[in-house]
Design an enzyme around this catalytic site. Structure first.
Site, PDB file in Angstrom:
ATOM      1  N   GLU A 110      41.529  31.691  46.546  1.00 59.77           N
ATOM      2  CA  GLU A 110      41.951  32.450  45.353  1.00 59.77           C
ATOM      3  C   GLU A 110      43.004  33.489  45.727  1.00 59.77           C
ATOM      4  OE1 GLU A 110      38.671  33.787  42.891  1.00 59.77           O
ATOM      5  OE2 GLU A 110      38.118  31.721  42.457  1.00 59.77           O
ATOM      6  N   TYR A 164      35.198  27.922  36.205  1.00 63.28           N
ATOM      7  CA  TYR A 164      33.805  28.227  35.874  1.00 63.28           C
ATOM      8  C   TYR A 164      33.578  28.099  34.370  1.00 63.28           C
ATOM      9  CZ  TYR A 164      32.911  29.960  40.591  1.00 63.28           C
ATOM     10  OH  TYR A 164      32.726  30.054  41.952  1.00 63.28           O
ATOM     11  N   GLU A 220      35.312  25.104  43.531  1.00 60.90           N
ATOM     12  CA  GLU A 220      34.370  26.015  42.852  1.00 60.90           C
ATOM     13  C   GLU A 220      34.280  25.599  41.393  1.00 60.90           C
ATOM     14  OE1 GLU A 220      34.657  30.265  43.506  1.00 60.90           O
ATOM     15  OE2 GLU A 220      35.385  29.940  45.557  1.00 60.90           O
TER      16      GLU A 220
HETATM   17  O1  AHR Z   1      31.566  31.963  43.492  1.00 59.46           O
HETATM   18  C1  AHR Z   1      31.754  33.325  43.278  1.00 59.46           C
HETATM   19  C2  AHR Z   1      33.200  33.759  43.432  1.00 59.46           C
HETATM   20  O2  AHR Z   1      33.972  33.172  42.425  1.00 59.46           O
HETATM   21  C3  AHR Z   1      33.910  33.346  44.689  1.00 59.46           C
HETATM   22  O3  AHR Z   1      33.659  34.207  45.738  1.00 59.46           O
HETATM   23  C4  AHR Z   1      35.341  33.404  44.300  1.00 59.46           C
HETATM   24  O4  AHR Z   1      36.138  32.515  45.029  1.00 59.46           O
HETATM   25  C5  AHR Z   1      35.315  33.102  42.809  1.00 59.46           C
HETATM   26  O5  AHR Z   1      36.030  34.032  42.090  1.00 59.46           O
END
Ligand code: AHR
Length: 490
Positions: free
Chosen positions: A173, A239, A295
Site C-alpha cells: 500500500e 475490502y 488483501e
Molecule cells: O489488513 C489490515 C490492513 O489493511 C493492512 O495492514 C493494510 O495493508 C490494509 O490497509
C-alpha cells in the site's frame, strides 16, 4: 427453474492454488495468541505454534501465507526479529493498537510455521521505511546457500540450509501506509529495490509490486507502464464494508438490507478485477504478470469491548457468502488472478479461525475455504447460470454465483452460492461432454446472521448435501436459501 450450463470441453485456465492463499500480520491477536503462543505456553504447541490451529489450517488446504504485513511490513526491520529472543529489540506497533512488539516471532519462526503448515511463504519487504540494502540482505539471509555474511548470520542463528522463498512483495500500500507515494515515484522505487533482490542458487523470486487501492486505475496504468517488465505480480486491495470506510457496520447485528448491501459491495470485485485486468492486458497481453488480490474480505466495527486497533470481528453466514462470491470470481478470472489472500488468517477481520485462550473455533468462512479447496490446481471450465437479480429496497445483486472446474481425475467440481434469503432455486444443469455417474455434495447454510461462538462452536458447519438428481449429461438440484454448496461429479 434456472438453467445452468457447464461445458467441460472448454477449458479456460488453470486455477492457481494460491487463489486460496491467506494473510497474517503482526496485528492484534493474529500472530501472537492466534498462531504463536511460545514454546512455554500451556496451549499445546510445536516450537511455539498452536497445534490445534495448525491442524485445522492444514485440513482446510492452506497453500500460501503472506507475512509480516500489511502496514506493519513497511515499518518492520527484519534484523530485529532474529537471534536470541531475549536480545531482540522491542518496538511499538504504531499502526495496530500501540502495543509493544517484542519481535519473538521473526523470520525463523515464520519459516517454521510455513513448514508445519506445509505451505509456501510469501514475504512482504519494507519500502516505506526500509533501505535497499536491508531488503537485499533479507533475501540473502533467507535464500543464499554458501559463504556470505548473511548466510553466516543465518547459520549462527541456527539455520544452516537456505530456505526456499518464491513470493516476495516489494512494499505494501505504497499509496497509503507504505509511504504515501505517487505512482510514478513508487514505480521508480520499485524498479530500484527489486534490482537488489537477487536470485541465489536455484531460488527464483516471484516479485510482487504494490498495486492499486480499489479502483485507482491510474495506479495500475502507471505501474504497468513504468515497472511492468520488472514484476511478476501486481497486488490489488479491496475490502467490503456494510456501508463505507467511515461506516463499516456490525459483523453480527444486521437487517436484511445490510446483508444484501454487503453482498452487493462484494460483487464489486468482479468489476475491479475485470477493469484492472483490461489495463494490464494493454501492457502485458501474454498475461505474464499476475493480478495478486493479496488483501480482501469484510471489515466491520470491532467486537464491542475489544481494542479498536486489533480489528477483531465475528464471522457469520453472510461472511460465508462473501467468501463464496469472491472465490468464484477469482476462479473465473484464473487467467490473470493467480494469487489472492483473504485478510486475515486468525482473530483479525474475516478470519477462518478465532481463538480464546486454549479454545479455537472455525468460522463459516473456514468451511467455504474447506469446500472450495477442491478447485485448487484444476482446470477452470466454461460455465453459465441464468440468475435473476434481487432488488431489496434498491439494493440490486445477482441471486446466485457459481464456478466450475475439472480435476486431475476428470471429476467435475462445482461451487454455487444462493444469496437469496427467501427463495430456494431449482436448477436444471447440462454438463456438456460429461456424463455424471455419481455426485457428492456438501453445504453450509443457516440464518444470515448465524455464527459460531466458543460456547456453540458448530452452529454453522459443513454438512452433507443430497438434493441433487443425476440425469443423462447433467443433473437437477435445489439450492437452499442463504447457502454455499459444493458438488463433485464423477
Ligand atoms: O489488513 C489490515 C490492513 O489493511 C493492512 O495492514 C493494510 O495493508 C490494509 O490497509
Amino acid at each position: 427453474m434456472q438453467k445452468y450450463v457447464i461445458n467441460t470441453k472448454k477449458q479456460k485456465a488453470q486455477i492457481d492454488r494460491n487463489i486460496y492463499g491467506h494473510f497474517s500480520e503482526h496485528l492484534g491477536r493474529c500472530i501472537y495468541e492466534g498462531l504463536y503462543v511460545g514454546e512455554d505456553s500451556d496451549v499445546p504447541n510445536v516450537d511455539g505454534m498452536r497445534t490445534d490451529v495448525v491442524e485445522a489450517l492444514k485440513a482446510m488446504g492452506l497453500p500460501l501465507l503472506r507475512w509480516p504485513g500489511g502496514c506493519f511490513a513497511d515499518e518492520y526491520h527484519w534484523k530485529d526479529g532474529i537471534g536470541p529472543k531475549e536480545n531482540r529489540k522491542k518496538m511499538i506497533n504504531t499502526h495496530w493498537g500501540g502495543v509493544v512488539e517484542d519481535n519473538s516471532f521473526g523470520t525463523h519462526e515464520f519459516m517454521r510455521l510455513c513448514q508445519l503448515l506445509e505451505c509456501e511463504p510469501y514475504i512482504n519487504g519494507n519500502v516505506g521505511s526500509g533501505t535497499v540494502q536491508e531488503m537485499s540482505e533479507w533475501v540473502e539471509y533467507m535464500t543464499f546457500d554458501g559463504l556470505s555474511p548473511m548466510a553466516k548470520l543465518r547459520e549462527e542463528n541456527g539455520q544452516k540450509d537456505a530456505w526456499k522463498v518464491k513470493y516476495f512483495g516489494v512494499g505494501n500500500e505504497n499509496w497509503g501506509c507504505g509511504g504515501n507515494m505517487r505512482p510514478e515515484y513508487y514505480a521508480d522505487l520499485y524498479r530500484r529495490y527489486q534490482t537488489y533482490t537477487r536470485n541465489y542458487g536455484d531460488n527464483r523470486l516471484f516479485k510482487i509490486a504494490g498495486g492499486p487501492n480499489v479502483d485507482d486505475y491510474n495506479w495500475t496504468k502507471v505501474l504497468m507502464e513504468i515497472a511492468g517488465p520488472y514484476m511478476d505480480g501486481l497486488s490489488l486491495h479491496f475490502y467490503t464494508f456494510v456501508n463505507s470506510w467511515e461506516d463499516k457496520g456490525s459483523a453480527t447485528q444486521m437487517t436484511e438490507k445490510d446483508y444484501y448491501r454487503v453482498l452487493k459491495n462484494t460483487w464489486r470485485m468482479e468489476e475491479l478485477v475485470t477493469k484492472h485486468s483490461h489495463i494490464m492486458d494493454k501492457y502485458d497481453p501474454q498475461k505474464r504478470v499476475a493480478l495478486v488480490v493479496d488483501e480482501w474480505g469484510t471489515w466491520y466495527e470491532v467486537e464491542p469491548g475489544t481494542n479498536p486497533g486489533f480489528l477483531y470481528q465475528q464471522n457469520s453466514m453472510r461472511d460465508a457468502l462473501v467468501a463464496g462470491i469472491n472465490l468464484n470470481i477469482f476462479n473465473k478470472h484464473a487467467d490473470r488472478v493467480r494469487m489472492a489472500n483473504i485478510a486475515q488468517l486468525v482473530n483479525v477481520l474475516q478470519s477462518v479461525i478465532l481463538t480464546e485462550g486454549e479454545k479455537m473455533i472455525k468460522t463459516p468462512t473456514y468451511h467455504v475455504f474447506d469446500m472450495y479447496q477442491e478447485h485448487q490446481d484444476n482446470q477452470l471450465v466454461e460455465s453459465y447460470i441464468t440468475t435473476p437479480d434481487l432488488d431489496v429496497d434498491g439494493v440490486k445483486v445477482p441471486a446466485m454465483t457459481e464456478s466450475a472446474s475439472v480435476n486431475g481425475d476428470g471429476h467435475l467440481v462445482l461451487t454455487l452460492c444462493n444469496l437469496d434469503l427467501h427463495e430456494e432455486r431449482r436448477i436444471d444443469a447440462d454438463t456438456l461432454g460429461f456424463n455424471p455417474k455419481k455426485v457428492t455434495g456438501h453445504i453450509i447454510t443457516g440464518a444470515m446472521d448465524a455464527y459460531n461462538t466458543f460456547e456453540e462452536p458448530e452452529l454453522v458447519k459443513k454438512e452433507a448435501f443430497d438434493q441433487v438428481e443425476l440425469k443423462e449429461s447433467g443433473f437437477t438440484m435445489t439450492l437452499p436459501t442463504c447457502s454455499v454448496v459444493r458438488l463433485i461429479l464423477e
